[in-house]
Design a protein around this motif. Structure first.
Motif, PDB file in Angstrom:
ATOM      1  N   ASN A 167       0.920   9.551  -5.609  1.00  0.00           N
ATOM      2  CA  ASN A 167       1.389  10.907  -5.323  1.00  0.00           C
ATOM      3  C   ASN A 167       2.298  11.404  -6.452  1.00  0.00           C
ATOM      4  O   ASN A 167       2.160  12.535  -6.930  1.00  0.00           O
ATOM      5  CB  ASN A 167       2.138  10.897  -3.981  1.00  0.00           C
ATOM      6  N   LEU A 168       3.225  10.547  -6.889  1.00  0.00           N
ATOM      7  CA  LEU A 168       4.152  10.933  -7.972  1.00  0.00           C
ATOM      8  C   LEU A 168       3.405  11.169  -9.285  1.00  0.00           C
ATOM      9  O   LEU A 168       3.747  12.070 -10.051  1.00  0.00           O
ATOM     10  CB  LEU A 168       5.227   9.853  -8.157  1.00  0.00           C
ATOM     11  N   ILE A 210      13.308   6.313  -3.942  1.00  0.00           N
ATOM     12  CA  ILE A 210      14.237   7.322  -4.471  1.00  0.00           C
ATOM     13  C   ILE A 210      13.462   8.395  -5.237  1.00  0.00           C
ATOM     14  O   ILE A 210      13.672   9.588  -5.026  1.00  0.00           O
ATOM     15  CB  ILE A 210      15.296   6.670  -5.392  1.00  0.00           C
ATOM     16  N   LEU A 211      12.572   7.953  -6.115  1.00  0.00           N
ATOM     17  CA  LEU A 211      11.772   8.920  -6.875  1.00  0.00           C
ATOM     18  C   LEU A 211      10.926   9.781  -5.949  1.00  0.00           C
ATOM     19  O   LEU A 211      10.817  10.998  -6.142  1.00  0.00           O
ATOM     20  CB  LEU A 211      10.870   8.197  -7.875  1.00  0.00           C
ATOM     21  N   PHE A 212      10.326   9.152  -4.960  1.00  0.00           N
ATOM     22  CA  PHE A 212       9.461   9.891  -4.038  1.00  0.00           C
ATOM     23  C   PHE A 212      10.253  10.983  -3.319  1.00  0.00           C
ATOM     24  O   PHE A 212       9.743  12.076  -3.067  1.00  0.00           O
ATOM     25  CB  PHE A 212       8.830   8.928  -3.030  1.00  0.00           C
ATOM     26  N   ALA A 213      11.513  10.687  -3.010  1.00  0.00           N
ATOM     27  CA  ALA A 213      12.350  11.669  -2.315  1.00  0.00           C
ATOM     28  C   ALA A 213      12.856  12.766  -3.244  1.00  0.00           C
ATOM     29  O   ALA A 213      13.029  13.902  -2.826  1.00  0.00           O
ATOM     30  CB  ALA A 213      13.528  10.964  -1.652  1.00  0.00           C
ATOM     31  N   LYS A 214      13.096  12.450  -4.524  1.00  0.00           N
ATOM     32  CA  LYS A 214      13.751  13.396  -5.435  1.00  0.00           C
ATOM     33  C   LYS A 214      12.808  14.154  -6.356  1.00  0.00           C
ATOM     34  O   LYS A 214      13.159  15.211  -6.855  1.00  0.00           O
ATOM     35  CB  LYS A 214      14.774  12.658  -6.309  1.00  0.00           C
ATOM     36  N   VAL A 215      11.635  13.610  -6.625  1.00  0.00           N
ATOM     37  CA  VAL A 215      10.765  14.202  -7.652  1.00  0.00           C
ATOM     38  C   VAL A 215       9.611  14.949  -6.998  1.00  0.00           C
ATOM     39  O   VAL A 215       8.800  14.362  -6.287  1.00  0.00           O
ATOM     40  CB  VAL A 215      10.244  13.109  -8.608  1.00  0.00           C
ATOM     41  N   LEU A 267       7.407  17.370 -12.689  1.00  0.00           N
ATOM     42  CA  LEU A 267       7.882  16.684 -13.893  1.00  0.00           C
ATOM     43  C   LEU A 267       9.292  17.112 -14.279  1.00  0.00           C
ATOM     44  O   LEU A 267      10.089  16.290 -14.740  1.00  0.00           O
ATOM     45  CB  LEU A 267       6.916  16.941 -15.058  1.00  0.00           C
ATOM     46  N   ALA A 268       9.622  18.381 -14.061  1.00  0.00           N
ATOM     47  CA  ALA A 268      10.957  18.870 -14.414  1.00  0.00           C
ATOM     48  C   ALA A 268      12.054  18.109 -13.668  1.00  0.00           C
ATOM     49  O   ALA A 268      13.178  17.978 -14.181  1.00  0.00           O
ATOM     50  CB  ALA A 268      11.064  20.363 -14.138  1.00  0.00           C
ATOM     51  N   ASP A 269      11.749  17.584 -12.489  1.00  0.00           N
ATOM     52  CA  ASP A 269      12.747  16.816 -11.734  1.00  0.00           C
ATOM     53  C   ASP A 269      13.095  15.520 -12.462  1.00  0.00           C
ATOM     54  O   ASP A 269      14.230  15.051 -12.373  1.00  0.00           O
ATOM     55  CB  ASP A 269      12.255  16.518 -10.324  1.00  0.00           C
ATOM     56  N   ILE A 270      12.139  14.943 -13.169  1.00  0.00           N
ATOM     57  CA  ILE A 270      12.429  13.753 -13.981  1.00  0.00           C
ATOM     58  C   ILE A 270      13.399  14.148 -15.086  1.00  0.00           C
ATOM     59  O   ILE A 270      14.367  13.434 -15.359  1.00  0.00           O
ATOM     60  CB  ILE A 270      11.138  13.165 -14.588  1.00  0.00           C
ATOM     61  N   ALA A 271      13.142  15.293 -15.712  1.00  0.00           N
ATOM     62  CA  ALA A 271      14.045  15.771 -16.760  1.00  0.00           C
ATOM     63  C   ALA A 271      15.441  16.005 -16.193  1.00  0.00           C
ATOM     64  O   ALA A 271      16.437  15.686 -16.864  1.00  0.00           O
ATOM     65  CB  ALA A 271      13.493  17.046 -17.389  1.00  0.00           C
ATOM     66  N   ASP A 272      15.522  16.515 -14.970  1.00  0.00           N
ATOM     67  CA  ASP A 272      16.838  16.718 -14.347  1.00  0.00           C
ATOM     68  C   ASP A 272      17.544  15.383 -14.140  1.00  0.00           C
ATOM     69  O   ASP A 272      18.751  15.278 -14.326  1.00  0.00           O
ATOM     70  CB  ASP A 272      16.690  17.443 -13.009  1.00  0.00           C
ATOM     71  N   LEU A 273      16.790  14.355 -13.734  1.00  0.00           N
ATOM     72  CA  LEU A 273      17.394  13.028 -13.576  1.00  0.00           C
ATOM     73  C   LEU A 273      17.925  12.527 -14.913  1.00  0.00           C
ATOM     74  O   LEU A 273      18.980  11.918 -14.982  1.00  0.00           O
ATOM     75  CB  LEU A 273      16.376  12.034 -13.018  1.00  0.00           C
ATOM     76  N   LYS A 293       0.823  -1.212   0.000  1.00  0.00           N
ATOM     77  CA  LYS A 293       0.000   0.000   0.000  1.00  0.00           C
ATOM     78  C   LYS A 293       0.859   1.265   0.000  1.00  0.00           C
ATOM     79  O   LYS A 293       0.551   2.229  -0.709  1.00  0.00           O
ATOM     80  CB  LYS A 293      -0.907  -0.022   1.247  1.00  0.00           C
ATOM     81  N   GLN A 294       1.960   1.266   0.756  1.00  0.00           N
ATOM     82  CA  GLN A 294       2.822   2.447   0.823  1.00  0.00           C
ATOM     83  C   GLN A 294       3.416   2.763  -0.555  1.00  0.00           C
ATOM     84  O   GLN A 294       3.449   3.917  -0.971  1.00  0.00           O
ATOM     85  CB  GLN A 294       3.950   2.255   1.830  1.00  0.00           C
ATOM     86  N   THR A 295       3.862   1.747  -1.265  1.00  0.00           N
ATOM     87  CA  THR A 295       4.423   1.960  -2.608  1.00  0.00           C
ATOM     88  C   THR A 295       3.348   2.473  -3.553  1.00  0.00           C
ATOM     89  O   THR A 295       3.585   3.389  -4.345  1.00  0.00           O
ATOM     90  CB  THR A 295       5.040   0.645  -3.129  1.00  0.00           C
ATOM     91  N   THR A 296       2.158   1.901  -3.460  1.00  0.00           N
ATOM     92  CA  THR A 296       1.042   2.361  -4.289  1.00  0.00           C
ATOM     93  C   THR A 296       0.724   3.828  -4.005  1.00  0.00           C
ATOM     94  O   THR A 296       0.529   4.619  -4.930  1.00  0.00           O
ATOM     95  CB  THR A 296      -0.200   1.490  -4.020  1.00  0.00           C
ATOM     96  N   ASN A 297       0.689   4.195  -2.737  1.00  0.00           N
ATOM     97  CA  ASN A 297       0.392   5.585  -2.378  1.00  0.00           C
ATOM     98  C   ASN A 297       1.468   6.536  -2.901  1.00  0.00           C
ATOM     99  O   ASN A 297       1.157   7.634  -3.373  1.00  0.00           O
ATOM    100  CB  ASN A 297       0.258   5.721  -0.860  1.00  0.00           C
ATOM    101  N   ARG A 298       2.719   6.114  -2.835  1.00  0.00           N
ATOM    102  CA  ARG A 298       3.800   6.963  -3.335  1.00  0.00           C
ATOM    103  C   ARG A 298       3.697   7.134  -4.852  1.00  0.00           C
ATOM    104  O   ARG A 298       3.928   8.220  -5.382  1.00  0.00           O
ATOM    105  CB  ARG A 298       5.153   6.394  -2.938  1.00  0.00           C
ATOM    106  N   LEU A 299       3.352   6.067  -5.549  1.00  0.00           N
ATOM    107  CA  LEU A 299       3.195   6.156  -7.005  1.00  0.00           C
ATOM    108  C   LEU A 299       2.019   7.057  -7.373  1.00  0.00           C
ATOM    109  O   LEU A 299       2.102   7.830  -8.329  1.00  0.00           O
ATOM    110  CB  LEU A 299       3.016   4.759  -7.602  1.00  0.00           C
TER     111      LEU A 299
END
Length: 124
Positions: free
Chosen positions: A18-19, A101-106, A109-115, A10-16
């Motif tokens: 949110n992302l 990692i994505l949840f912490a960094k993104v 959408l521009a953050d994905i481009a930065d990655l 459930k936690q992973t689903t919630n993070r996705l």
């Protein structure tokens, strides 16, 4: 690696979810980025067996055209580590860490481009 469906905690689903709200990207695309980010990290993620009561995805939707590439990279990491009993467990560990990692960094959408700008190997 043999699996046709994967059910997430459930936690992973919630993070996705949110992302997806922040980026507009579907969870399967986010998970592909996450797995690749985690595989890029040389350390082994700690796998914790969790209750999987969240989103369920079919493998073809989750990995898409990158199925063979991601499976090969996961198998390679699995053979280099004695931490996981099988490649599927190794994959799940990288998937969970990658979403974290994505949840912490993104934050947008521009953050994905930065990655992507930081590392050309992560273009999915």
């Amino acid at each position: 690696m043999k699996f046709t469906r994967i059910r997430l905690p459930k936690q992973t689903t919630n993070r996705l979810t949110n992302l997806k709200g922040k980026t507009g990207l579907n969870p399967n695309v986010l998970m592909r980025y996450g797995v690749l980010l985690s595989l890029k990290d040389k350390s082994d993620p700690i796998y914790e067996d969790q209750v999987c009561d969240g989103m369920e995805l079919h493998r073809s939707v989750l990995l898409g055209d990158l199925d063979q590439i991601i499976c090969a990279l996961t198998m390679q990491r699995h053979t280099q580590s004695d931490q996981y009993p099988d490649a599927y467990t190794c994959f799940r560990a990288h998937l969970y860490r990658g979403v974290d990692i994505l949840f912490a960094k993104v934050k947008q959408l521009a953050d994905i481009a930065d990655l992507l700008d930081d590392d050309q190997t992560l273009r999915v």
